[in-house]
Design a protein around this motif. Structure first.
Motif, short mmCIF file in Angstrom:
data_model
loop_
_atom_site.label_atom_id
_atom_site.label_comp_id
_atom_site.label_asym_id
_atom_site.label_seq_id
_atom_site.Cartn_x
_atom_site.Cartn_y
_atom_site.Cartn_z
N SER A 1 18.13 1.00 -6.26
CA SER A 1 17.06 -0.03 -5.82
C SER A 1 17.67 -0.79 -4.60
CB SER A 1 16.67 -1.06 -6.91
OG SER A 1 16.22 -0.42 -8.02
N TYR B 1 15.68 -0.91 -0.92
CA TYR B 1 15.57 -2.08 -0.04
C TYR B 1 16.27 -2.29 0.85
CZ TYR B 1 12.52 -3.35 -4.22
OH TYR B 1 11.61 -3.46 -5.27
N TRP C 1 3.22 -7.99 2.64
CA TRP C 1 2.93 -7.45 1.13
C TRP C 1 2.67 -6.16 1.06
CZ3 TRP C 1 -1.58 -5.57 -0.46
CH2 TRP C 1 -2.57 -5.66 0.30
N TRP D 1 5.89 -4.43 0.47
CA TRP D 1 6.30 -4.62 -0.63
C TRP D 1 5.79 -3.91 -1.98
CZ3 TRP D 1 10.81 -6.66 -2.04
CH2 TRP D 1 11.63 -7.24 -1.00
N SER D 2 4.20 -3.91 -1.73
CA SER D 2 3.89 -3.17 -2.91
C SER D 2 4.32 -1.79 -3.07
CB SER D 2 2.22 -3.22 -2.56
OG SER D 2 1.64 -2.53 -1.65
N GLY E 1 7.39 -1.71 -4.61
CA GLY E 1 7.40 -2.01 -6.07
C GLY E 1 6.84 -0.85 -6.91
N GLN F 1 10.08 1.10 -7.14
CA GLN F 1 10.80 0.58 -8.12
C GLN F 1 10.33 0.92 -9.53
OE1 GLN F 1 13.58 -2.30 -7.56
NE2 GLN F 1 13.99 -1.08 -9.17
#
Length: 219
Positions: A25, A29, A37, A40-41, A44, A47
């Motif tokens: 992870s 990042y 966003w 980030w989606s 995610g 992740q």
């Protein structure tokens, strides 16, 4: 259900799951560097992919359990160490080794491409320009291609039901993200970026350009 007690030594290592998830992870990042966003989606989803993958790799073999318990599939021993494709398709231990090496090659290429793309973007941000050299001289979104290749490599190497479901969703999210970024770049750089888009493909090199892409990674 087939007795899984013989494979108990391979699973249940939740400490390893936590350590590897944190390390992978961090790399995600660090080098994907999500900003808005939308990015980030996408991060995610990756992740979630990472957690699902390593939870089944070292924690609990959920996919094997479901296949044996509910579908009644009798899987050979090597299936329980991740070689599901070779097991289901009947390729045997030789096929298991092949899928491991092939998956590893995709993962390595993807990670190297992600890092190389990040370096170019980092330099360009400091100089307030868009990148069109290095891997960006062969494809427009080497970082996203790197992510897709690495995720695909994991699907080849160690497929699970959850990661198989997540893979097309991840691809769709990054395709949409790439299109959004291209609209923003056209708005910022105008015809210069439009010309670049006409000359350079989005995610994958033109036929015969894969060697040139790999050459840019050693620069």
């Amino acid at each position: 259900m087939r007795d899984l007690s013989g494979f108990a030594g391979h699973y249940g290592h939740w400490g390893w799951v936590a350590i590897i998830v944190v390390i992978v992870s961090w790399m995600l990042y660090r080098y994907a560097a999500p900003k808005g966003w939308r990015e980030w989606s996408g991060a995610g989803l990756i992740q979630a992919f990472i957690i699902a993958l390593y939870a089944e790799m070292y924690g609990f073999p959920l996919t094997i359990y479901l296949l044996t318990e509910f579908l009644g599939i009798d899987l050979p021993m090597y299936a329980h160490t991740g070689h599901l494709w070779a097991s289901l398709l009947g390729y045997g231990p030789g096929g298991a080794m092949t899928e491991m090496l092939l998956g590893g090659a995709f993962i390595l290429l993807g990670v190297v491409l992600l890092i190389a793309g990040w370096r170019k973007v980092y330099q360009a941000r400091r100089e307030e320009r868009f990148v069109k050299d290095g891997p960006y001289g062969v494809i427009r979104h080497p970082q996203y291609t790197g992510i897709m290749l690495a995720v695909f490599g994991q699907i080849v190497h160690w497929p699970t039901l959850i990661t198989l479901i997540l893979f097309p969703v991840i691809v769709l999210v990054y395709v949409r993200l790439a299109r959004q970024e291209e609209r923003e770049m056209v708005s910022r750089f105008g015809t210069a970026y439009q010309d670049y888009m006409r000359q350079i493909p989005r995610f994958f090199p033109r036929r015969g350009d894969w060697i040139r892409l790999i050459d840019t990674l050693s620069m």
